[in-house]
Design a protein around this motif. Structure first.
Motif, mmCIF file in Angstrom:
data_model
loop_
_atom_site.group_PDB
_atom_site.id
_atom_site.type_symbol
_atom_site.label_atom_id
_atom_site.label_comp_id
_atom_site.label_asym_id
_atom_site.label_seq_id
_atom_site.Cartn_x
_atom_site.Cartn_y
_atom_site.Cartn_z
ATOM 1 N N GLU A 23 0.802 -1.225 0.000
ATOM 2 C CA GLU A 23 0.000 0.000 0.000
ATOM 3 C C GLU A 23 0.834 1.274 0.000
ATOM 4 O O GLU A 23 0.381 2.317 -0.471
ATOM 5 N N ASP A 24 2.053 1.210 0.522
ATOM 6 C CA ASP A 24 2.883 2.402 0.614
ATOM 7 C C ASP A 24 3.927 2.487 -0.492
ATOM 8 O O ASP A 24 4.747 3.403 -0.516
ATOM 9 N N LEU A 25 3.892 1.516 -1.424
ATOM 10 C CA LEU A 25 4.872 1.494 -2.508
ATOM 11 C C LEU A 25 4.246 1.538 -3.897
ATOM 12 O O LEU A 25 4.896 1.954 -4.855
ATOM 13 N N ALA A 26 3.000 1.078 -4.002
ATOM 14 C CA ALA A 26 2.400 0.857 -5.323
ATOM 15 C C ALA A 26 2.474 2.082 -6.223
ATOM 16 O O ALA A 26 2.723 1.968 -7.421
ATOM 17 N N GLY A 27 2.277 3.266 -5.667
ATOM 18 C CA GLY A 27 2.307 4.473 -6.486
ATOM 19 C C GLY A 27 3.678 5.100 -6.608
ATOM 20 O O GLY A 27 3.841 6.108 -7.301
#
Length: 371
Positions: A23-27
Protein backbone atom coordinates in the motif's frame (compact mmCIF):
# COMPACT_ATOMS: atom_id res chain seq x y z
CA UNK A 1 10.66 13.83 2.63
CA UNK A 2 12.67 16.35 0.68
CA UNK A 3 10.82 17.52 -2.44
CA UNK A 4 12.15 17.36 -5.97
CA UNK A 5 13.13 20.04 -8.42
CA UNK A 6 12.75 20.17 -12.21
CA UNK A 7 15.71 17.90 -13.04
CA UNK A 8 14.55 14.78 -11.23
CA UNK A 9 16.10 11.36 -11.67
CA UNK A 10 15.02 7.90 -10.59
CA UNK A 11 16.48 5.79 -7.79
CA UNK A 12 17.27 2.19 -8.69
CA UNK A 13 17.29 -0.18 -5.70
CA UNK A 14 19.44 -3.23 -6.47
CA UNK A 15 18.53 -5.77 -3.85
CA UNK A 16 16.49 -8.92 -3.17
CA UNK A 17 13.47 -7.49 -4.98
CA UNK A 18 10.42 -5.60 -3.80
CA UNK A 19 6.72 -6.32 -3.38
CA UNK A 20 5.11 -3.96 -5.88
CA UNK A 21 1.60 -4.16 -4.43
CA UNK A 22 2.38 -2.83 -0.94
CA UNK A 23 0.00 0.00 0.00
CA UNK A 24 2.88 2.40 0.61
CA UNK A 25 4.87 1.49 -2.51
CA UNK A 26 2.40 0.86 -5.32
CA UNK A 27 2.31 4.47 -6.49
CA UNK A 28 6.01 5.09 -5.94
CA UNK A 29 7.46 2.35 -8.13
CA UNK A 30 8.38 2.32 -11.79
CA UNK A 31 8.87 -0.85 -13.81
CA UNK A 32 11.38 -3.23 -12.27
CA UNK A 33 13.65 -6.04 -13.34
CA UNK A 34 14.84 -9.45 -12.20
CA UNK A 35 18.39 -9.83 -13.52
CA UNK A 36 18.88 -12.99 -11.50
CA UNK A 37 16.54 -14.85 -13.86
CA UNK A 38 17.78 -16.31 -17.15
CA UNK A 39 16.77 -14.55 -19.27
CA UNK A 40 15.98 -11.48 -17.12
CA UNK A 41 12.30 -10.77 -16.48
CA UNK A 42 10.26 -7.71 -15.55
CA UNK A 43 9.11 -9.19 -12.24
CA UNK A 44 11.18 -7.78 -9.34
CA UNK A 45 9.27 -9.58 -6.58
CA UNK A 46 11.42 -11.33 -3.96
CA UNK A 47 11.90 -15.05 -3.52
CA UNK A 48 10.26 -17.02 -0.73
CA UNK A 49 12.35 -18.65 2.01
CA UNK A 50 10.78 -20.92 4.63
CA UNK A 51 7.36 -19.80 3.53
CA UNK A 52 8.11 -16.05 3.77
CA UNK A 53 9.13 -13.56 1.10
CA UNK A 54 12.62 -12.16 1.62
CA UNK A 55 12.14 -8.78 3.29
CA UNK A 56 15.39 -6.91 2.60
CA UNK A 57 14.70 -5.23 -0.75
CA UNK A 58 11.17 -4.17 0.19
CA UNK A 59 12.48 -2.65 3.42
CA UNK A 60 15.21 -0.70 1.60
CA UNK A 61 12.77 0.47 -1.08
CA UNK A 62 10.35 1.92 1.48
CA UNK A 63 13.09 3.92 3.17
CA UNK A 64 14.12 5.46 -0.14
CA UNK A 65 10.69 6.35 -1.44
CA UNK A 66 7.54 5.15 0.33
CA UNK A 67 4.52 7.31 -0.47
CA UNK A 68 3.84 10.37 1.64
CA UNK A 69 0.70 12.23 2.69
CA UNK A 70 -1.40 9.10 2.22
CA UNK A 71 -1.97 8.57 5.96
CA UNK A 72 -0.51 5.10 5.66
CA UNK A 73 2.63 3.56 7.07
CA UNK A 74 5.81 5.60 6.74
CA UNK A 75 7.09 8.60 4.80
CA UNK A 76 9.99 7.75 2.50
CA UNK A 77 13.09 9.91 2.29
CA UNK A 78 12.36 11.22 -1.18
CA UNK A 79 9.48 11.58 -3.60
CA UNK A 80 11.73 10.29 -6.39
CA UNK A 81 10.33 7.29 -8.26
CA UNK A 82 11.95 3.95 -7.51
CA UNK A 83 12.97 1.13 -9.86
CA UNK A 84 13.29 -2.15 -7.93
CA UNK A 85 15.87 -4.54 -9.38
CA UNK A 86 16.18 -8.06 -8.04
CA UNK A 87 19.81 -9.16 -8.19
CA UNK A 88 19.77 -11.92 -5.58
CA UNK A 89 18.03 -13.59 -2.71
CA UNK A 90 19.79 -13.85 0.61
CA UNK A 91 23.05 -13.05 -1.20
CA UNK A 92 23.52 -10.95 -4.35
CA UNK A 93 24.84 -12.46 -7.57
CA UNK A 94 27.85 -10.72 -9.16
CA UNK A 95 26.52 -11.30 -12.68
CA UNK A 96 23.02 -10.14 -11.76
CA UNK A 97 24.51 -7.09 -10.01
CA UNK A 98 26.37 -5.94 -13.11
CA UNK A 99 23.34 -6.61 -15.30
CA UNK A 100 21.20 -4.68 -12.85
CA UNK A 101 23.49 -1.66 -12.89
CA UNK A 102 23.54 -1.63 -16.69
CA UNK A 103 19.76 -1.99 -16.91
CA UNK A 104 19.10 0.74 -14.33
CA UNK A 105 21.36 3.16 -16.19
CA UNK A 106 19.66 2.30 -19.50
CA UNK A 107 16.31 3.21 -17.94
CA UNK A 108 17.54 6.63 -16.86
CA UNK A 109 18.31 6.02 -13.18
CA UNK A 110 21.28 8.05 -12.03
CA UNK A 111 21.09 7.24 -8.32
CA UNK A 112 21.67 3.53 -7.66
CA UNK A 113 21.37 2.04 -4.17
CA UNK A 114 23.19 -1.18 -3.26
CA UNK A 115 22.70 -2.27 0.33
CA UNK A 116 24.96 -5.31 0.22
CA UNK A 117 28.59 -6.26 -0.33
CA UNK A 118 31.42 -8.25 1.15
CA UNK A 119 35.00 -8.12 2.47
CA UNK A 120 36.63 -8.81 -0.89
CA UNK A 121 36.76 -6.77 -4.07
CA UNK A 122 35.73 -8.40 -7.32
CA UNK A 123 35.71 -7.69 -11.07
CA UNK A 124 31.94 -7.26 -10.78
CA UNK A 125 32.29 -4.46 -8.24
CA UNK A 126 35.09 -2.80 -10.19
CA UNK A 127 33.05 -3.06 -13.37
CA UNK A 128 29.98 -1.56 -11.73
CA UNK A 129 32.06 1.33 -10.40
CA UNK A 130 33.34 2.06 -13.89
CA UNK A 131 29.82 1.76 -15.33
CA UNK A 132 28.34 4.37 -13.03
CA UNK A 133 31.30 6.69 -13.61
CA UNK A 134 30.97 6.40 -17.40
CA UNK A 135 27.23 7.04 -17.17
CA UNK A 136 27.59 10.02 -14.86
CA UNK A 137 25.63 8.27 -12.12
CA UNK A 138 26.18 7.65 -8.39
CA UNK A 139 26.30 4.28 -6.65
CA UNK A 140 25.31 4.56 -2.99
CA UNK A 141 26.65 1.52 -1.10
CA UNK A 142 26.32 0.29 2.48
CA UNK A 143 29.55 0.13 4.49
CA UNK A 144 28.71 -3.27 6.00
CA UNK A 145 27.80 -4.74 9.39
CA UNK A 146 30.95 -6.47 10.63
CA UNK A 147 31.25 -4.61 13.94
CA UNK A 148 33.95 -2.05 13.21
CA UNK A 149 35.79 -4.02 10.55
CA UNK A 150 37.09 -2.35 7.34
CA UNK A 151 34.52 -1.02 4.90
CA UNK A 152 32.98 -3.67 2.63
CA UNK A 153 33.15 -3.69 -1.16
CA UNK A 154 31.91 -2.10 -3.34
CA UNK A 155 31.55 0.75 -0.81
CA UNK A 156 35.32 0.67 -0.25
CA UNK A 157 35.87 1.69 -3.89
CA UNK A 158 34.79 5.24 -3.04
CA UNK A 159 38.36 6.56 -2.95
CA UNK A 160 39.66 5.04 -6.20
CA UNK A 161 39.95 7.49 -9.09
CA UNK A 162 38.32 5.11 -11.56
CA UNK A 163 35.34 4.46 -9.26
CA UNK A 164 34.91 7.83 -7.55
CA UNK A 165 31.18 7.82 -8.28
CA UNK A 166 30.74 5.28 -5.47
CA UNK A 167 29.68 6.64 -2.06
CA UNK A 168 30.06 4.62 1.13
CA UNK A 169 27.48 4.98 3.93
CA UNK A 170 28.13 4.03 7.56
CA UNK A 171 25.56 3.77 10.34
CA UNK A 172 24.73 5.60 13.57
CA UNK A 173 22.46 4.72 16.48
CA UNK A 174 21.33 6.10 19.82
CA UNK A 175 23.31 4.76 22.77
CA UNK A 176 20.34 2.97 24.36
CA UNK A 177 19.31 1.09 21.23
CA UNK A 178 19.52 -2.69 21.37
CA UNK A 179 20.50 -3.97 17.95
CA UNK A 180 20.27 -7.50 16.67
CA UNK A 181 16.63 -8.58 16.65
CA UNK A 182 14.54 -5.47 17.39
CA UNK A 183 11.25 -6.12 19.13
CA UNK A 184 8.17 -4.93 17.28
CA UNK A 185 6.81 -3.21 20.39
CA UNK A 186 10.00 -1.13 20.62
CA UNK A 187 9.55 -0.15 16.98
CA UNK A 188 5.96 0.89 17.72
CA UNK A 189 7.04 2.85 20.79
CA UNK A 190 9.59 4.79 18.75
CA UNK A 191 6.99 5.60 16.12
CA UNK A 192 4.56 6.83 18.75
CA UNK A 193 7.15 8.93 20.58
CA UNK A 194 9.70 10.30 18.11
CA UNK A 195 11.03 12.58 20.86
CA UNK A 196 13.08 9.59 21.97
CA UNK A 197 15.31 10.32 18.98
CA UNK A 198 16.11 13.77 20.40
CA UNK A 199 19.58 13.09 21.71
CA UNK A 200 23.12 12.79 20.32
CA UNK A 201 23.98 9.66 18.38
CA UNK A 202 27.03 7.42 18.31
CA UNK A 203 28.54 5.20 15.66
CA UNK A 204 26.43 2.06 15.36
CA UNK A 205 28.27 -0.77 17.10
CA UNK A 206 27.72 -3.03 14.09
CA UNK A 207 28.80 -0.55 11.39
CA UNK A 208 32.00 -1.00 9.45
CA UNK A 209 34.28 2.01 9.81
CA UNK A 210 37.08 3.51 7.76
CA UNK A 211 38.41 6.38 5.70
CA UNK A 212 36.39 5.11 2.72
CA UNK A 213 33.11 6.13 4.36
CA UNK A 214 31.65 9.31 2.91
CA UNK A 215 28.62 9.87 5.10
CA UNK A 216 26.65 8.20 7.87
CA UNK A 217 22.94 7.89 8.59
CA UNK A 218 20.68 6.32 11.24
CA UNK A 219 20.94 2.53 10.95
CA UNK A 220 19.28 1.05 14.06
CA UNK A 221 15.59 0.24 14.42
CA UNK A 222 14.62 1.75 11.08
CA UNK A 223 10.95 1.15 10.33
CA UNK A 224 9.89 0.42 6.75
CA UNK A 225 7.68 -1.56 4.42
CA UNK A 226 7.57 -5.36 4.49
CA UNK A 227 6.50 -7.95 1.88
CA UNK A 228 3.60 -9.07 4.10
CA UNK A 229 2.05 -5.63 3.66
CA UNK A 230 2.89 -4.32 7.11
CA UNK A 231 5.71 -2.29 8.67
CA UNK A 232 8.55 -3.46 10.90
CA UNK A 233 11.93 -2.33 12.20
CA UNK A 234 15.33 -3.59 11.12
CA UNK A 235 18.93 -2.57 11.81
CA UNK A 236 21.98 -2.37 9.56
CA UNK A 237 23.90 -0.05 7.27
CA UNK A 238 21.65 -1.47 4.54
CA UNK A 239 18.98 0.85 5.88
CA UNK A 240 21.26 3.88 6.20
CA UNK A 241 22.27 3.81 2.52
CA UNK A 242 18.78 4.45 1.03
CA UNK A 243 18.42 7.55 3.20
CA UNK A 244 21.53 8.93 1.52
CA UNK A 245 20.22 7.82 -1.88
CA UNK A 246 17.06 9.82 -1.21
CA UNK A 247 19.11 12.90 -0.32
CA UNK A 248 21.24 12.49 -3.45
CA UNK A 249 18.11 12.26 -5.60
CA UNK A 250 16.75 15.45 -4.04
CA UNK A 251 19.97 17.37 -4.71
CA UNK A 252 20.21 15.92 -8.22
CA UNK A 253 16.77 17.27 -9.03
CA UNK A 254 17.89 20.85 -8.37
CA UNK A 255 21.25 20.79 -10.18
CA UNK A 256 20.67 22.02 -13.73
CA UNK A 257 21.48 19.68 -16.58
CA UNK A 258 24.35 20.76 -18.76
CA UNK A 259 25.72 19.58 -22.10
CA UNK A 260 29.02 20.25 -23.81
CA UNK A 261 32.73 19.84 -23.25
CA UNK A 262 32.91 22.67 -20.70
CA UNK A 263 30.28 21.17 -18.40
CA UNK A 264 31.30 19.70 -15.05
CA UNK A 265 30.36 16.15 -14.15
CA UNK A 266 26.87 16.54 -12.66
CA UNK A 267 27.26 13.42 -10.52
CA UNK A 268 30.39 14.81 -8.89
CA UNK A 269 28.66 18.16 -8.33
CA UNK A 270 25.84 16.33 -6.58
CA UNK A 271 28.36 14.35 -4.54
CA UNK A 272 30.07 17.55 -3.42
CA UNK A 273 26.77 19.20 -2.57
CA UNK A 274 25.75 16.10 -0.64
CA UNK A 275 28.95 15.74 1.34
CA UNK A 276 30.09 19.36 1.58
CA UNK A 277 33.73 20.34 1.09
CA UNK A 278 36.36 21.95 3.33
CA UNK A 279 35.73 25.32 1.70
CA UNK A 280 31.97 24.91 2.30
CA UNK A 281 31.93 23.92 5.97
CA UNK A 282 28.15 24.04 6.30
CA UNK A 283 27.10 23.11 2.78
CA UNK A 284 25.83 19.60 2.28
CA UNK A 285 23.33 17.17 3.72
CA UNK A 286 25.26 16.31 6.88
CA UNK A 287 25.87 17.83 10.25
CA UNK A 288 29.61 18.15 9.99
CA UNK A 289 32.07 17.15 11.19
CA UNK A 290 31.23 13.76 12.66
CA UNK A 291 34.03 14.02 15.22
CA UNK A 292 32.66 17.37 16.45
CA UNK A 293 29.34 15.67 17.18
CA UNK A 294 31.05 12.99 19.22
CA UNK A 295 30.31 10.32 16.65
CA UNK A 296 33.94 9.32 16.33
CA UNK A 297 36.17 8.69 13.33
CA UNK A 298 35.43 6.52 10.33
CA UNK A 299 31.94 7.89 9.66
CA UNK A 300 32.77 10.22 6.79
CA UNK A 301 31.85 13.90 6.61
CA UNK A 302 29.06 13.61 9.14
CA UNK A 303 25.57 12.29 9.78
CA UNK A 304 22.84 12.82 7.21
CA UNK A 305 20.25 15.44 8.17
CA UNK A 306 17.51 15.43 5.56
CA UNK A 307 14.96 17.69 7.23
CA UNK A 308 17.45 20.02 8.86
CA UNK A 309 20.70 20.78 7.09
CA UNK A 310 19.68 19.60 3.62
CA UNK A 311 16.26 21.27 3.75
CA UNK A 312 17.84 24.59 4.74
CA UNK A 313 20.47 24.38 2.02
CA UNK A 314 17.97 23.44 -0.68
CA UNK A 315 14.96 25.55 0.21
CA UNK A 316 15.83 27.89 3.04
CA UNK A 317 13.40 25.97 5.22
CA UNK A 318 14.01 23.74 8.20
CA UNK A 319 11.22 21.29 8.98
CA UNK A 320 10.49 20.56 12.63
CA UNK A 321 7.44 18.35 12.92
CA UNK A 322 4.38 20.21 11.69
CA UNK A 323 6.12 23.59 11.54
CA UNK A 324 8.72 25.08 9.26
CA UNK A 325 11.21 27.80 10.15
CA UNK A 326 12.22 30.03 7.26
CA UNK A 327 15.88 30.83 6.64
CA UNK A 328 15.87 34.24 4.98
CA UNK A 329 19.30 33.97 3.39
CA UNK A 330 19.78 32.70 -0.16
CA UNK A 331 19.04 29.03 -0.68
CA UNK A 332 21.13 26.47 -2.50
CA UNK A 333 18.47 26.31 -5.21
CA UNK A 334 18.75 30.04 -5.87
CA UNK A 335 22.52 29.97 -5.85
CA UNK A 336 22.68 26.93 -8.13
CA UNK A 337 20.21 28.16 -10.71
CA UNK A 338 20.87 31.88 -10.61
CA UNK A 339 18.25 34.50 -11.47
CA UNK A 340 17.75 33.08 -14.96
CA UNK A 341 18.08 29.40 -14.18
CA UNK A 342 21.56 29.13 -15.68
CA UNK A 343 24.22 26.70 -14.50
CA UNK A 344 26.26 28.60 -11.98
CA UNK A 345 29.26 26.36 -11.36
CA UNK A 346 28.67 25.23 -7.78
CA UNK A 347 32.40 25.33 -7.00
CA UNK A 348 32.04 29.07 -6.31
CA UNK A 349 29.15 28.79 -3.86
CA UNK A 350 29.66 30.44 -0.47
CA UNK A 351 28.70 28.43 2.59
CA UNK A 352 25.40 29.14 4.35
CA UNK A 353 26.05 31.84 6.95
CA UNK A 354 25.06 30.15 10.19
CA UNK A 355 24.84 26.83 11.94
CA UNK A 356 21.40 25.50 12.66
CA UNK A 357 20.17 26.07 16.23
CA UNK A 358 20.68 22.96 18.30
CA UNK A 359 22.74 21.25 15.64
CA UNK A 360 24.05 17.95 16.91
CA UNK A 361 21.03 17.41 19.17
CA UNK A 362 18.02 17.29 16.87
CA UNK A 363 17.60 13.98 15.06
CA UNK A 364 18.33 13.21 11.47
CA UNK A 365 15.32 12.19 9.45
CA UNK A 366 14.36 8.60 9.93
CA UNK A 367 11.34 6.93 8.33
CA UNK A 368 8.48 8.20 10.45
CA UNK A 369 4.79 7.50 10.65
CA UNK A 370 2.94 9.14 7.78
CA UNK A 371 -0.06 10.82 9.35
Amino acid sequence: PVGLGPFATEIAVLDSGAVTGHEDLAGALLGGRNTLATPPTEDPRPESYDGKLHYHGTHVTGIAGALTHNKKGIAGGSSARIRPVRIGGREPSDVAFNLGVAWAISQGARIINFSAGGPNNSPAYEGAGRQVRAAGALLIAAAGNDWGQPVSFPAALSRASTTNHVLSVAGTELPWMQVGDPKRELCARLAAKPSQYQEPEVAAAFSNLGAENDLSAPAALIESTRPEGDYRCASGTSFAAPQVAAAAAAIWSWVPNCAGADCPDKALRVRDLLLGRPEWPLLGAARVPAVELGLGAGLGRGRLDLTGRLAVNLYGTRYTGATAALETTGTLVTRLNGPRGAWNGAANLPPPPVKLPGEGVHPAWSPSRDW
